[in-house]
Design an enzyme around this catalytic site. Structure first.
Site, PDB file in Angstrom:
ATOM      1  N   HIS A   1     -54.242 -13.011  21.391  1.00 33.01           N
ATOM      2  CA  HIS A   1     -53.079 -12.138  21.262  1.00 33.01           C
ATOM      3  C   HIS A   1     -52.780 -11.764  19.812  1.00 33.01           C
ATOM      4  CE1 HIS A   1     -48.666 -11.271  22.381  1.00 33.01           C
ATOM      5  NE2 HIS A   1     -49.404 -10.479  23.139  1.00 33.01           N
TER       6      HIS A   1
ATOM      7  N   LYS B   1     -52.715  -9.924  16.254  1.00 35.17           N
ATOM      8  CA  LYS B   1     -52.789  -8.516  15.863  1.00 35.17           C
ATOM      9  C   LYS B   1     -52.805  -8.450  14.333  1.00 35.17           C
ATOM     10  CE  LYS B   1     -49.596  -8.482  19.633  1.00 35.17           C
ATOM     11  NZ  LYS B   1     -50.510  -8.275  20.712  1.00 35.17           N
TER      12      LYS B   1
ATOM     13  N   ASP C   1     -60.061  -4.720   2.031  1.00 35.64           N
ATOM     14  CA  ASP C   1     -59.996  -4.641   0.579  1.00 35.64           C
ATOM     15  C   ASP C   1     -59.259  -3.356   0.219  1.00 35.64           C
ATOM     16  OD1 ASP C   1     -62.140  -2.454  -0.653  1.00 35.64           O
ATOM     17  OD2 ASP C   1     -62.678  -3.186   1.346  1.00 35.64           O
TER      18      ASP C   1
ATOM     19  N   HIS D   1     -40.278  -0.659  21.156  1.00 35.82           N
ATOM     20  CA  HIS D   1     -39.716  -1.167  19.895  1.00 35.82           C
ATOM     21  C   HIS D   1     -40.520  -2.373  19.451  1.00 35.82           C
ATOM     22  CE1 HIS D   1     -36.920  -2.352  16.772  1.00 35.82           C
ATOM     23  NE2 HIS D   1     -36.744  -3.531  17.339  1.00 35.82           N
TER      24      HIS D   1
ATOM     25  N   GLN E   1     -40.191 -10.384  23.005  1.00 36.18           N
ATOM     26  CA  GLN E   1     -40.600  -9.820  24.289  1.00 36.18           C
ATOM     27  C   GLN E   1     -40.241 -10.736  25.456  1.00 36.18           C
ATOM     28  OE1 GLN E   1     -44.807  -9.164  24.431  1.00 36.18           O
ATOM     29  NE2 GLN E   1     -44.780  -8.123  26.407  1.00 36.18           N
TER      30      GLN E   1
ATOM     31  N   HIS F   1     -40.907  -5.316  22.205  1.00 35.23           N
ATOM     32  CA  HIS F   1     -42.166  -6.035  22.069  1.00 35.23           C
ATOM     33  C   HIS F   1     -42.184  -6.886  20.794  1.00 35.23           C
ATOM     34  CE1 HIS F   1     -46.681  -6.350  21.583  1.00 35.23           C
ATOM     35  NE2 HIS F   1     -46.567  -6.572  22.869  1.00 35.23           N
TER      36      HIS F   1
ATOM     37  N   LYS G   1     -41.624  -9.774  17.914  1.00 28.97           N
ATOM     38  CA  LYS G   1     -41.756 -11.227  17.858  1.00 28.97           C
ATOM     39  C   LYS G   1     -41.238 -11.657  16.482  1.00 28.97           C
ATOM     40  CE  LYS G   1     -45.357  -9.691  20.590  1.00 28.97           C
ATOM     41  NZ  LYS G   1     -44.680  -9.730  21.859  1.00 28.97           N
TER      42      LYS G   1
ATOM     43  N   ASP H   1     -30.206 -16.539   8.530  1.00 26.61           N
ATOM     44  CA  ASP H   1     -29.290 -16.473   7.387  1.00 26.61           C
ATOM     45  C   ASP H   1     -29.614 -15.366   6.391  1.00 26.61           C
ATOM     46  OD1 ASP H   1     -27.840 -18.595   8.364  1.00 26.61           O
ATOM     47  OD2 ASP H   1     -28.803 -20.098   7.100  1.00 26.61           O
TER      48      ASP H   1
ATOM     49  N   GLU I   1     -30.474   0.928  13.682  1.00 22.85           N
ATOM     50  CA  GLU I   1     -31.201   1.472  14.829  1.00 22.85           C
ATOM     51  C   GLU I   1     -30.529   1.063  16.140  1.00 22.85           C
ATOM     52  OE1 GLU I   1     -35.485   0.889  17.137  1.00 22.85           O
ATOM     53  OE2 GLU I   1     -35.373   0.520  14.976  1.00 22.85           O
TER      54      GLU I   1
END
Length: 758
Positions: A293, A295, A300, A365, A473, A606, A608, A613, A668
């Site tokens: 999973h 991503k 370089d 999102h 998610q 979606h 994570k 604080d 948003e």
């Protein structure tokens, strides 16, 4: 009991021989440590021995209600694991007597002595004062904290400055301008000259990264082939979903992507997750259940220092896959962009059955990050360790050295970052190259396990003084402290939910306020009344119910007039009132007609991400469920980041780049910057957020929608009713999600494997 416990499982003596028969060997023993029935540690297997030696250490976070600590020696057999013997102790008595023990203990089974086990245990208390500890490094990690880095944070695949962003100031003292993730990925990929490494749950060759007036019509596949033809080493690792053997279950395009790059210079490796629970790597069922999973993009790029001709290594890490349906903006259109930016092949809708030419699309999102500095080398090392574990040696990775690359690349300054790379992964999926560091990792059965994302979440939650803001998610876990039920998943025991609750309870007891904000999807991706989605919702409801009841009890014991939602808020996001473009196909089916008429749809979360604080942020690929947090299930990655010059001091939240990013997200979600948003840990802020969400909900579900009175952003309260005593039920009139026949509270399946949905 909220603590951290360390221990040694040393050796056993004179345990019985559990194997019988002509070709039997001897006992294949391993040890499992449980607290009130929930596993907190497990050892490797020692084959064929009645005096096995492990000499394994464990260090684990604990937040459990139970008193009984059990240490069980188990014989590993095909199809059946037999208990050799157990030692039990009262954990509270152990803590109250000093919390340290070392020596032999007697193993027992049904009143019979079954040998001895040499152990060591140590309890390390958690105290509220520890929140002021300046150490933000996650303990026990494979990768160290890296100093003098740079971090760029992204919300959604594309973004730009809006009037509502006025007043948001960065750590450098400048006005905040939101960057665009896919646009910057495009720039970094096209500027690479030596190597481009990509990991993905899904990589789709037909997407375009830059859209709009300055669009580049080249697809991702075309760009990668061109870079490879120029001499750049392009390596892509994608999860092998086995959709060449059976119909695709989740649409990763892995077969199509591999076929697209056949006979090109782009090297693609389809990687099966393999069996995560001790079986063979050929177990097809497990390969379908668990996934790779992660991503990331690692490349370089030229140095930012004009006087340095050497290259540098940079990396993207987060939740955005390079696949269809992920391109979106904070406007989250559902109809107005179907003829251009979201036309086929990038129309995406996985929650209802509609035509691409009619819509609506599924708005998306997400959160992502770009890291520069030494931490990018750690992200690259993750790729290398995974590639070596999968590769047969025919494709050599690019070697980098100090003569060509600036490997000490640092960014000193007031706005520099400290960053730590975190993972969920096992030795089945990667070849740990730092042997000394790997020795510190857990060993269970035959695997080394890294679960430092879970450790990162717990460490930062325990340190938080004012508030926690989560976008994820999924949200489920801490099943070991759910209410008694016939349907408690035995292995969904990640501690995130109960740790969040403990922060709130501790603040209530001390007469202060601690806010927890959690934004999740209205329902998991998929047809919302389907068996799998309903079961996930069932686990999620059980998690929420547990949390609200503990908070309600603390409020009652403190004699406060507060409501549980004044301290803990669950939210989702949605959009209503999009423009219908001229030329869009007329709706035909009942579903299309209803959704066109209502002109609304949930925005799929979606992300994570965790913010603590306004000083510390975790961004990655890991969901808040057992699949992502276990370390033994899905393969995940994340970065934990903070700016050392912008820390929470004496309860005051800082005003660095984490705060700027959080405020941009709230713009948003809620359409404005309120004064209350400057102190997200306050009761006033919590109530303001709830007020905006409730107002938006009334507009989202109304029979008629007034375009002159639109929603204020997208934030909605999660559609449950929370009573004063913390009881969770469905909202009156909304037992099902809007425009669906799917119950909000979910339902337990009688046939699905719990490992699939937890």
């Amino acid at each position: 009991v909220s603590t951290q416990s360390t221990g040694d499982i040393k050796e056993a003596t004179d345990i019985p021989d559990m194997d019988f028969g002509l070709f039997a060997g001897s006992t294949d023993a391993y040890v499992k440590v449980k607290l009130d029935g929930a596993k907190i540690a497990k050892t490797s297997i020692v084959k064929d021995s009645t005096c096995p030696i492990w000499n394994q250490k464990f260090c684990t976070f604990i937040n459990h209600l139970g008193d009984k600590l059990s240490i069980e020696v188990i014989d590993d057999d095909i199809g059946k694991n037999d208990c050799v013997g157990t030692y039990e102790m009262d954990f509270r008595e152990f803590v109250e007597s000093g919390g340290e023990f070392e020596g032999p203990v007697q193993l027992m089974l049904d009143g019979e002595e079954r040998g001895q086990l040499e152990i060591g245990l140590r309890w390390e208390p958690y105290c509220h004062e520890g929140k002021n500890d300046c150490n933000r490094k996650v303990p026990g990690c494979y990768f160290p904290m890296r100093e003098n880095c740079r971090v760029t944070l992204y919300q959604d695949a594309e973004h730009w400055a809006q009037p509502e962003h006025e007043g948001i100031i960065t750590a450098a003292g400048e006005s905040y301008i939101p960057p665009g993730a896919w646009r910057e990925m495009y720039n970094v990929i096209t500027n690479a000259t030596k190597f481009i490494y990509i990991t993905g749950w899904s990589v789709y060759t037909e997407i375009t990264l830059v859209r709009g007036e300055d669009a580049d019509p080249r697809t991702l596949g075309e760009i990668l082939k061109e870079k490879a033809d120029e001499g750049c080493s392009v390596f892509v690792m994608i999860w092998d979903e086995y959709d060449d053997m059976i119909p695709s279950l989740v649409g990763t395009h892995d077969t199509a992507t591999a076929e697209y790059f056949e006979d090109t210079r782009v090297c693609v490796k389809r990687c099966a997750r393999g069996h995560a629970d001790g079986g063979t790597s050929g177990d097809a069922l497990t390969r379908l259940i668990y996934s790779h999973h992660q991503k990331s993009i690692i490349c370089d790029n030229p140095s930012v220092n004009e006087d340095d001709e050497r290259l540098r290594v940079v990396a993207f890490v987060g939740g955005l896959d390079l696949t269809n349906g992920r391109y979106d903006t904070p406007q989250h259109t559902i109809f107005s962009t179907l003829l251009d930016k979201h036309a086929d092949p990038d129309f995406y809708q996985n929650c209802v059955t509609v035509r691409a030419e009619a819509g609506p699309r599924q708005p998306w999102h997400d959160i992502h990050s770009f890291v520069e500095g030494k931490v990018a080398l750690d992200v690259r090392r993750n790729f290398e360790e995974r590639w070596v574990a999968e590769d047969d040696g025919s494709n050599e990775l690019v070697y980098i050295d100090e003569s060509e690359y600036n490997l000490e690349d640092g960014y000193e300054g007031e706005d520099s970052w400290n960053v730590q790379f975190l993972r969920s992964i096992t030795s089945q999926s990667c070849q740990f190259s730092y042997l000394e560091r790997a020795r510190k990792l857990k060993t269970e059965r035959s695997e080394k396990i890294e679960d430092t994302i879970h450790s990162g979440y717990i460490h930062q939650i325990r340190r938080a003084q004012n508030y926690i803001f989560i976008e994820n998610q999924y949200f489920l876990g801490s099943a070991h402290v759910w209410e008694e039920s016939d349907h408690i998943p035995k292995k969904a025991t990640n501690l995130i939910a109960i740790e969040l609750v403990r922060n709130i309870i501790e603040a209530i007891k001390q007469g202060t306020h601690h806010s927890v904000y959690c934004i999740i999807p209205m329902y998991p991706e998929g047809i919302p009344h389907s068996m799998a989605v309903q079961e996930i919702l069932y686990w999620q409801t059980a998690t929420m119910s547990m949390m609200y009841k503990y908070v309600a009890k603390a409020i009652e014991e403190a004699g406060l007039d507060d409501h549980p939602t004044d301290h803990l808020g669950f939210y989702c996001i949605g959009v209503r009132g999009d423009e219908i473009p001229e030329g869009l196909a007329e709706p035909e089916t009942d579903v299309e007609i209803n959704l066109r008429e209502k002109n609304r749809f949930p925005i799929y979360v979606h992300s994570k991400m965790l913010i603590a604080d306004d000083e510390y942020i975790i961004v990655g690929s890991a969901n808040i469920n057992q699949r992502s947090m276990s370390g033994r299930r899905d393969t995940e990655m994340a970065v934990g980041c903070y700016q050392p010059n912008f820390l929470c001091q004496d309860g005051e939240v800082p005003s660095g780049d984490v705060a700027a990013f959080r405020k941009s997200l709230w713009v948003e979600h809620m359409g404005e910057l309120c004064e209350e948003f400057n102190n997200p840990g306050s009761l006033e802020c919590m109530r303001k957020v709830n007020e905006i969400a409730r107002s938006n909900w009334e507009k989202f579900v109304a029979d008629e929608f007034d375009l002159e009175d639109p929603m204020q952003g997208h934030l909605l309260p999660y559609p449950i009713d929370v009573a004063q005593d913390g009881t969770v039920s469905s909202l009156e009139g909304f037992e099902n999600f809007p425009d669906t026949e799917a119950p909000v509270l979910g339902a337990k399946s009688a046939v699905l494997l719990e490992k699939l949905t937890t």
